[in-house]
Design a protein around this motif. Structure first.
Motif, PDB file in Angstrom:
ATOM      1  N   MET A 125       1.488   6.753   8.059  1.00  7.37           N
ATOM      2  CA  MET A 125       0.211   6.422   8.701  1.00  7.37           C
ATOM      3  C   MET A 125      -0.311   5.063   8.279  1.00  7.37           C
ATOM      4  O   MET A 125      -0.982   4.369   9.068  1.00  7.37           O
ATOM      5  CB  MET A 125      -0.826   7.524   8.463  1.00  7.37           C
ATOM      6  N   ASN A 126       0.002   4.599   7.080  1.00  2.09           N
ATOM      7  CA  ASN A 126      -0.473   3.288   6.658  1.00  2.09           C
ATOM      8  C   ASN A 126       0.355   2.158   7.244  1.00  2.09           C
ATOM      9  O   ASN A 126      -0.198   1.137   7.668  1.00  2.09           O
ATOM     10  CB  ASN A 126      -0.475   3.197   5.128  1.00  2.09           C
ATOM     11  N   ILE A 127       1.681   2.318   7.270  1.00  2.05           N
ATOM     12  CA  ILE A 127       2.513   1.309   7.925  1.00  2.05           C
ATOM     13  C   ILE A 127       2.083   1.156   9.379  1.00  2.05           C
ATOM     14  O   ILE A 127       1.983   0.041   9.917  1.00  2.05           O
ATOM     15  CB  ILE A 127       4.003   1.714   7.855  1.00  2.05           C
ATOM     16  N   GLY A 128       1.812   2.272  10.029  1.00  2.00           N
ATOM     17  CA  GLY A 128       1.377   2.215  11.420  1.00  2.00           C
ATOM     18  C   GLY A 128       0.051   1.509  11.592  1.00  2.00           C
ATOM     19  O   GLY A 128      -0.109   0.658  12.473  1.00  2.00           O
ATOM     20  N   ALA A 129      -0.932   1.848  10.763  1.00  8.08           N
ATOM     21  CA  ALA A 129      -2.257   1.236  10.879  1.00  8.08           C
ATOM     22  C   ALA A 129      -2.200  -0.275  10.651  1.00  8.08           C
ATOM     23  O   ALA A 129      -2.772  -1.064  11.420  1.00  8.08           O
ATOM     24  CB  ALA A 129      -3.219   1.893   9.893  1.00  8.08           C
ATOM     25  N   LEU A 184       8.170  -4.251  17.069  1.00  6.77           N
ATOM     26  CA  LEU A 184       6.869  -3.701  16.687  1.00  6.77           C
ATOM     27  C   LEU A 184       6.613  -2.391  17.418  1.00  6.77           C
ATOM     28  O   LEU A 184       6.111  -1.421  16.837  1.00  6.77           O
ATOM     29  CB  LEU A 184       5.758  -4.707  16.976  1.00  6.77           C
ATOM     30  N   THR A 185       6.961  -2.355  18.706  1.00 12.58           N
ATOM     31  CA  THR A 185       6.780  -1.137  19.481  1.00 12.58           C
ATOM     32  C   THR A 185       7.592   0.010  18.892  1.00 12.58           C
ATOM     33  O   THR A 185       7.112   1.144  18.777  1.00 12.58           O
ATOM     34  CB  THR A 185       7.195  -1.367  20.946  1.00 12.58           C
ATOM     35  N   VAL A 186       8.833  -0.287  18.478  1.00 11.68           N
ATOM     36  CA  VAL A 186       9.679   0.741  17.860  1.00 11.68           C
ATOM     37  C   VAL A 186       9.065   1.224  16.549  1.00 11.68           C
ATOM     38  O   VAL A 186       9.009   2.429  16.279  1.00 11.68           O
ATOM     39  CB  VAL A 186      11.097   0.187  17.617  1.00 11.68           C
ATOM     40  N   ALA A 187       8.582   0.279  15.720  1.00  6.56           N
ATOM     41  CA  ALA A 187       8.001   0.648  14.428  1.00  6.56           C
ATOM     42  C   ALA A 187       6.792   1.556  14.609  1.00  6.56           C
ATOM     43  O   ALA A 187       6.668   2.589  13.930  1.00  6.56           O
ATOM     44  CB  ALA A 187       7.616  -0.608  13.658  1.00  6.56           C
ATOM     45  N   LEU A 188       5.896   1.178  15.519  1.00  7.98           N
ATOM     46  CA  LEU A 188       4.702   1.985  15.736  1.00  7.98           C
ATOM     47  C   LEU A 188       5.048   3.334  16.357  1.00  7.98           C
ATOM     48  O   LEU A 188       4.416   4.356  16.040  1.00  7.98           O
ATOM     49  CB  LEU A 188       3.719   1.226  16.629  1.00  7.98           C
ATOM     50  N   SER A 189       6.051   3.357  17.207  1.00  3.88           N
ATOM     51  CA  SER A 189       6.459   4.617  17.829  1.00  3.88           C
ATOM     52  C   SER A 189       7.038   5.570  16.788  1.00  3.88           C
ATOM     53  O   SER A 189       6.736   6.772  16.785  1.00  3.88           O
ATOM     54  CB  SER A 189       7.487   4.354  18.930  1.00  3.88           C
ATOM     55  N   VAL A 190       7.877   5.027  15.898  1.00  4.93           N
ATOM     56  CA  VAL A 190       8.461   5.854  14.840  1.00  4.93           C
ATOM     57  C   VAL A 190       7.374   6.388  13.919  1.00  4.93           C
ATOM     58  O   VAL A 190       7.365   7.579  13.559  1.00  4.93           O
ATOM     59  CB  VAL A 190       9.497   5.040  14.034  1.00  4.93           C
ATOM     60  N   ALA A 191       6.437   5.514  13.547  1.00  7.02           N
ATOM     61  CA  ALA A 191       5.366   5.938  12.644  1.00  7.02           C
ATOM     62  C   ALA A 191       4.487   7.000  13.298  1.00  7.02           C
ATOM     63  O   ALA A 191       4.162   8.023  12.677  1.00  7.02           O
ATOM     64  CB  ALA A 191       4.533   4.733  12.231  1.00  7.02           C
ATOM     65  N   ALA A 197       0.817  -1.220   0.000  1.00 11.33           N
ATOM     66  CA  ALA A 197       0.000   0.000   0.000  1.00 11.33           C
ATOM     67  C   ALA A 197       0.841   1.257   0.000  1.00 11.33           C
ATOM     68  O   ALA A 197       0.387   2.313  -0.456  1.00 11.33           O
ATOM     69  CB  ALA A 197      -0.928  -0.004   1.216  1.00 11.33           C
ATOM     70  N   THR A 198       2.062   1.165   0.492  1.00  6.00           N
ATOM     71  CA  THR A 198       2.905   2.353   0.628  1.00  6.00           C
ATOM     72  C   THR A 198       4.027   2.389  -0.408  1.00  6.00           C
ATOM     73  O   THR A 198       4.140   3.338  -1.181  1.00  6.00           O
ATOM     74  CB  THR A 198       3.496   2.407   2.046  1.00  6.00           C
ATOM     75  N   GLY A 199       4.862   1.358  -0.428  1.00 10.91           N
ATOM     76  CA  GLY A 199       6.008   1.359  -1.329  1.00 10.91           C
ATOM     77  C   GLY A 199       5.639   1.337  -2.791  1.00 10.91           C
ATOM     78  O   GLY A 199       6.189   2.094  -3.605  1.00 10.91           O
ATOM     79  N   MET A 201      -3.243   3.628  17.094  1.00 12.60           N
ATOM     80  CA  MET A 201      -4.214   3.421  16.022  1.00 12.60           C
ATOM     81  C   MET A 201      -5.089   4.654  15.855  1.00 12.60           C
ATOM     82  O   MET A 201      -5.433   5.031  14.717  1.00 12.60           O
ATOM     83  CB  MET A 201      -5.074   2.192  16.324  1.00 12.60           C
ATOM     84  N   ALA A 202      -5.453   5.291  16.955  1.00 13.73           N
ATOM     85  CA  ALA A 202      -6.267   6.509  16.871  1.00 13.73           C
ATOM     86  C   ALA A 202      -5.514   7.613  16.121  1.00 13.73           C
ATOM     87  O   ALA A 202      -6.097   8.319  15.286  1.00 13.73           O
ATOM     88  CB  ALA A 202      -6.646   6.980  18.271  1.00 13.73           C
ATOM     89  N   ILE A 203      -4.222   7.747  16.403  1.00 11.00           N
ATOM     90  CA  ILE A 203      -3.419   8.758  15.704  1.00 11.00           C
ATOM     91  C   ILE A 203      -3.408   8.490  14.205  1.00 11.00           C
ATOM     92  O   ILE A 203      -3.580   9.405  13.383  1.00 11.00           O
ATOM     93  CB  ILE A 203      -1.983   8.769  16.264  1.00 11.00           C
ATOM     94  N   PHE A 204      -3.232   7.206  13.831  1.00  9.51           N
ATOM     95  CA  PHE A 204      -3.175   6.874  12.403  1.00  9.51           C
ATOM     96  C   PHE A 204      -4.532   7.095  11.734  1.00  9.51           C
ATOM     97  O   PHE A 204      -4.599   7.564  10.592  1.00  9.51           O
ATOM     98  CB  PHE A 204      -2.731   5.425  12.222  1.00  9.51           C
ATOM     99  N   MET A 205      -5.622   6.785  12.429  1.00  8.47           N
ATOM    100  CA  MET A 205      -6.948   7.001  11.857  1.00  8.47           C
ATOM    101  C   MET A 205      -7.238   8.496  11.701  1.00  8.47           C
ATOM    102  O   MET A 205      -7.794   8.932  10.686  1.00  8.47           O
ATOM    103  CB  MET A 205      -8.023   6.344  12.728  1.00  8.47           C
ATOM    104  N   PHE A 206      -6.869   9.277  12.713  1.00  8.20           N
ATOM    105  CA  PHE A 206      -7.053  10.731  12.606  1.00  8.20           C
ATOM    106  C   PHE A 206      -6.260  11.293  11.429  1.00  8.20           C
ATOM    107  O   PHE A 206      -6.734  12.162  10.699  1.00  8.20           O
ATOM    108  CB  PHE A 206      -6.623  11.422  13.905  1.00  8.20           C
TER     109      PHE A 206
END
Length: 489
Positions: free
Chosen positions: A343-347, A456-463, A252-254, A381-386
């Protein structure tokens, strides 16, 4: 008789980042076979190391405008921005994959990480290509890798079906693209983008050439498939839903970033004198893409499928930038691609939390109570949806702001109004996820919630941090995007 041999000067530095990724992919394959007792972090760690080294060479190879290999490859700011975006996508995908393959062990094999790296090489060359043949070869390298990744759940009928659909429709779209390039070559006598641009500029009457227009239309068809533009979007929901979630995030992103980058070079730069021929086509396509994606997303119960239609809608927003056609629009497209990637990688990363025992859980009801059971993941998830909805202060809001502002400055006010209406429509299905996480009774499914891992925590935090940083401090990223497009000619 004395002969002197002059060794050719090969500008390896221009493609050194891609070479490093290829070597890393090969090293991962060999290590997967030879290294015994591999830890769960060995292969992804080796892959991420290669990505970081490659990104370092991208940063060290910045130049205002550099054409190499007889103009086939650009090592310019535009290519660097897209390459770094693609490298970020690959890096975060690998981080998320470490958690994902706990529940799908075969996803942790060397073949999986190698395919990610080889696909990234294809994406990168699409972003820096100055020649139609190189664009096509890079697109096929990327596509073949993603076809295989889509069907990586070998025992899952839906994954195999998604891979088959993607392969068949992708091959059909590639044929359109190749035929379009052939017509462009027939009309201009060259496959080199700078030479093609000069030919059209020196022969204004060629703009109305039937062969050139036909090549333009068929090229838009081929690229339109890759960016999920209506009416070439029908593969998207089935493939996104059937593919492994981490692959869906990568796709979806790359894939979208690479296809948009190539389309910018072909349409907005090389074929810019023909804008009168393709502006109205993309105007109609933008409106159809936004409405189709947003309206159908309203009734989706599977979040992966909902995000697939969301991806279609976002392709429509990006098309507003193509219609505007200015330097501001080009910079807005770059900014939007980076925001969209984060935002998509995070979601999709949050969705991987619910995988367990060889099964994925991505329906809306599976997210019931997530915000209370796992507050940090629910907040992310809320941040990515917003952000996907375009609500401030997030990257999604600023991305739409720059795209819409470019459209208004170019005089396409009604197109921007329709884009704003679509943004309002999208609030419903994005906020529906948030409401389900915080205001619905907790799901009884045993899939919720496995313990998370540090990667996973690092990935979501970075995103999440990137989404907020681009929304709160947009000027830094906007300045970088603006400086990147100055190298386009």
């Amino acid at each position: 008789m004395h002969f002197e041999f002059a060794a050719p000067i090969i500008p390896v530095q221009a493609i050194l980042p891609q070479i490093i990724l290829v070597l890393t992919g090969l090293a991962v394959l060999v290590a997967d076979v030879l290294v015994k007792e591999k830890s769960r972090f060995f292969l992804p760690g080796l892959s991420m190391l290669g990505v970081l080294i490659s990104a370092g060479f991208v940063l060290g190879n910045l130049a205002p405008q550099t054409e190499t290999y007889q103009s086939m490859v650009y090592a310019d700011g535009f290519a660097a921005f897209l390459n770094l975006t693609i490298w970020l996508v690959v890096f975060l995908t690998i981080l998320v994959s470490v958690n994902y393959h706990r529940f799908f062990p075969h996803m942790g094999t060397g073949e999986y990480y190698s395919l990610l790296l080889f696909a990234a090489v294809g994406m990168s060359f699409m972003a820096c290509s100055g020649h139609l043949i190189l664009i096509f070869v890079a697109l096929e390298l990327m596509s073949v890798c993603v076809y295989v990744l889509t069907g990586f759940h070998r025992n899952n009928d839906r994954s195999i079906e998604a891979a088959l659909k993607y392969f068949l429709l992708g091959a059909f779209a590639s044929a359109f693209l190749l035929l379009g390039f052939a017509f462009l070559y027939g009309a201009t006598g060259t496959l080199d983008l700078p030479e093609m641009s000069r030919f059209i500029a020196q022969n204004p009457e060629s703009v109305s050439s039937g062969w050139l227009i036909l090549g333009l239309l068929m090229s838009i068809t081929g690229f339109g498939f890759k960016i999920s533009m209506v009416p070439f979007h029908m593969w998207t929901p089935d493939v996104y839903q059937g593919a492994p979630t981490v692959v869906t995030a990568f796709m979806a992103t790359g894939v979208k970033a690479a296809a948009v980058a190539a389309l910018v070079r072909v349409l907005m730069v090389t074929l810019e004198p023909m804008a009168v021929n393709w502006t109205m086509i993309l105007w109609v396509a933008a409106v159809a893409t936004m409405f189709a994606g947003n309206i159908i997303a309203l009734v989706q119960e599977d979040i992966k499928r909902m995000l697939a239609y969301s991806s279609i809608a976002h392709a429509g927003y990006l098309l507003i930038g193509f219609v505007a056609g200015t330097e501001m629009a080009q910079a807005g497209i770059l900014y939007y691609l980076l925001a969209y990637a984060l935002m998509n990688i995070g979601a999709f990363g949050v969705i991987t939390l619910l995988g367990r025992d060889g099964e994925e859980y991505s329906t809306l009801t599976d997210f019931s109570g997530l915000g209370l059971k796992a507050p940090a993941m629910g907040l992310a998830m809320a941040i990515f949806m917003f952000s996907l909805a375009g609500i401030p202060p997030t990257a999604g809001f600023m991305g739409k702001f720059y795209i819409f502002a470019a459209g208004i400055k170019s005089g396409f006010v009604w197109l921007v109004v329709l884009g704003a209406i679509n943004s309002v429509i999208s609030f419903y299905y994005y906020l529906r996820v948030i409401v389900t996480m915080y205001f619905s009774p907790a799901a009884q499914s045993p899939s919720v919630l496995p313990s998370t891992t540090a990667p996973l925590t690092v990935a979501l935090s970075v995103a999440a941090a990137g989404v907020l940083a681009m929304g709160v401090f947009p000027s830094m990223f906007w300045t970088l995007a603006q400086s990147s497009i100055f190298s386009l000619t």
